[in-house]
Design a protein around this motif. Sequence first.
Motif, PDB file in Angstrom:
ATOM      1  N   GLU A 120      13.563  21.544 -52.588  1.00  0.00           N
ATOM      2  CA  GLU A 120      12.143  21.602 -52.230  1.00  0.00           C
ATOM      3  C   GLU A 120      11.624  20.179 -52.046  1.00  0.00           C
ATOM      4  OE1 GLU A 120       8.181  23.124 -54.509  1.00  0.00           O
ATOM      5  OE2 GLU A 120       9.935  24.452 -54.559  1.00  0.00           O
ATOM      6  N   ARG A 148       2.554  25.317 -48.740  1.00  0.00           N
ATOM      7  CA  ARG A 148       3.367  26.531 -48.834  1.00  0.00           C
ATOM      8  C   ARG A 148       3.154  27.306 -47.550  1.00  0.00           C
ATOM      9  NH1 ARG A 148       6.389  30.479 -48.905  1.00  0.00           N
ATOM     10  NH2 ARG A 148       6.676  31.936 -50.636  1.00  0.00           N
ATOM     11  N   VAL A 182      -0.374  22.794 -51.497  1.00  0.00           N
ATOM     12  CA  VAL A 182       0.095  22.845 -52.889  1.00  0.00           C
ATOM     13  C   VAL A 182       0.099  21.467 -53.544  1.00  0.00           C
ATOM     14  CG1 VAL A 182       1.460  24.936 -52.592  1.00  0.00           C
ATOM     15  CG2 VAL A 182       2.523  22.721 -52.165  1.00  0.00           C
ATOM     16  N   GLU A 222      10.030  27.688 -46.663  1.00  0.00           N
ATOM     17  CA  GLU A 222       9.071  28.091 -47.684  1.00  0.00           C
ATOM     18  C   GLU A 222       8.008  27.024 -47.910  1.00  0.00           C
ATOM     19  OE1 GLU A 222      10.815  30.623 -51.026  1.00  0.00           O
ATOM     20  OE2 GLU A 222      12.570  29.450 -50.358  1.00  0.00           O
ATOM     21  N   TYR A 223       8.412  25.747 -47.762  1.00  0.00           N
ATOM     22  CA  TYR A 223       7.465  24.640 -47.931  1.00  0.00           C
ATOM     23  C   TYR A 223       7.617  23.673 -46.765  1.00  0.00           C
ATOM     24  CZ  TYR A 223       6.805  26.334 -52.683  1.00  0.00           C
ATOM     25  OH  TYR A 223       6.518  27.123 -53.773  1.00  0.00           O
TER      26      TYR A 223
END
Length: 347
Positions: A19, A30, A66, A120-121
């Motif tokens: 990540e 996100r 985020v 996802e990110y």
Amino acid sequence: MKVARFYAPGDLRIEDVPEPSPQADEVKIRVRNCSTCGTDVKIFNHGHQHLDPPRVMGHEIAGEVVEVGADVAGGWKAGDRVQVIAAVPCGECADCTAGRLTICPNQTSVGYQYDGGFAEYLIVPHAVLKVDGLNRIPEGVSFAEASVAEPLACAINGQELARVGEGDDVIVMGAGPIGCMHVHLARARGARRVFLADINAGRLKQSADAVQPDAAICGADVDMVEEVLRLTDGRGVDVVITAAASGKAQEDGVRMAARQGRISLFGGLPKTAPTITLDSNLVHYRELTVVGVNGSSPAHNKQALELIASGKVPVKDLITHRMTLDQVPEAIATVAAGEAIKVTIEP
């Protein structure tokens, strides 16, 4: 985290990678939706001269903040719902400083030089933040709808250049997702009638059912030029938008344009067949205007979000398929087959 990463034509891998963390001048989001388009199909099949593999694909992005780098201005905070531009002008060259951001010669792109939204990110790079390319999603607009703001922004640029306005008869040639957006947008700009045309009867019906053009014209059944002239009592249309990678559509567009009509060459042609036969006398004697269009500016993205929020340009009806990150290859195949209007990925 999981990503869909492009390595070479035909080689798109679903991988687990660390990540990412933002630098001081970056924002981490996100990803909630990253929609697909015909460009993703082209990249998957042929690559792209500006894409440096391996690269996470996806450029129609919406999500939530985020983490915010310490040096980032703008009042961003965790939980903010955001949309990200795809085409990133430098903001410093002669064209940018003159307000011509769509033709910046130093343009970079999310999903090309920077990792994209099939993940996802996502790290929103400083280059995007510098040109005000991170946008707050208006209340009432879903992440999926916001992800469609990027292609709508391109349509806005195209219709501004073609001067679509009150009382115009408009034909959109190409019944894909961008063609559908052009139909909605032309109506929002005051067009009198909007026609939708395609050579694929199935795709035309699906799209026409969704956007309800004033007429749906199938090139497999009729001569498009003759049908347009019939519908307009021989006058032709004020604006032609060629939302398809078709040289014939561009050639026919000139023939079906009314006097002082405008033809938007919105869809680029394949590099293997980039030329058309232009009837220059039609352009000359009818005082036609032929315009190109290239992407969108950060301001166009903001305008697109406002049009979606206001309901003037609905896009929810265009999202026909929702898939997961694991299904990105299937999503691209679905787009390539013309079996969907808009496919969105929900990581």
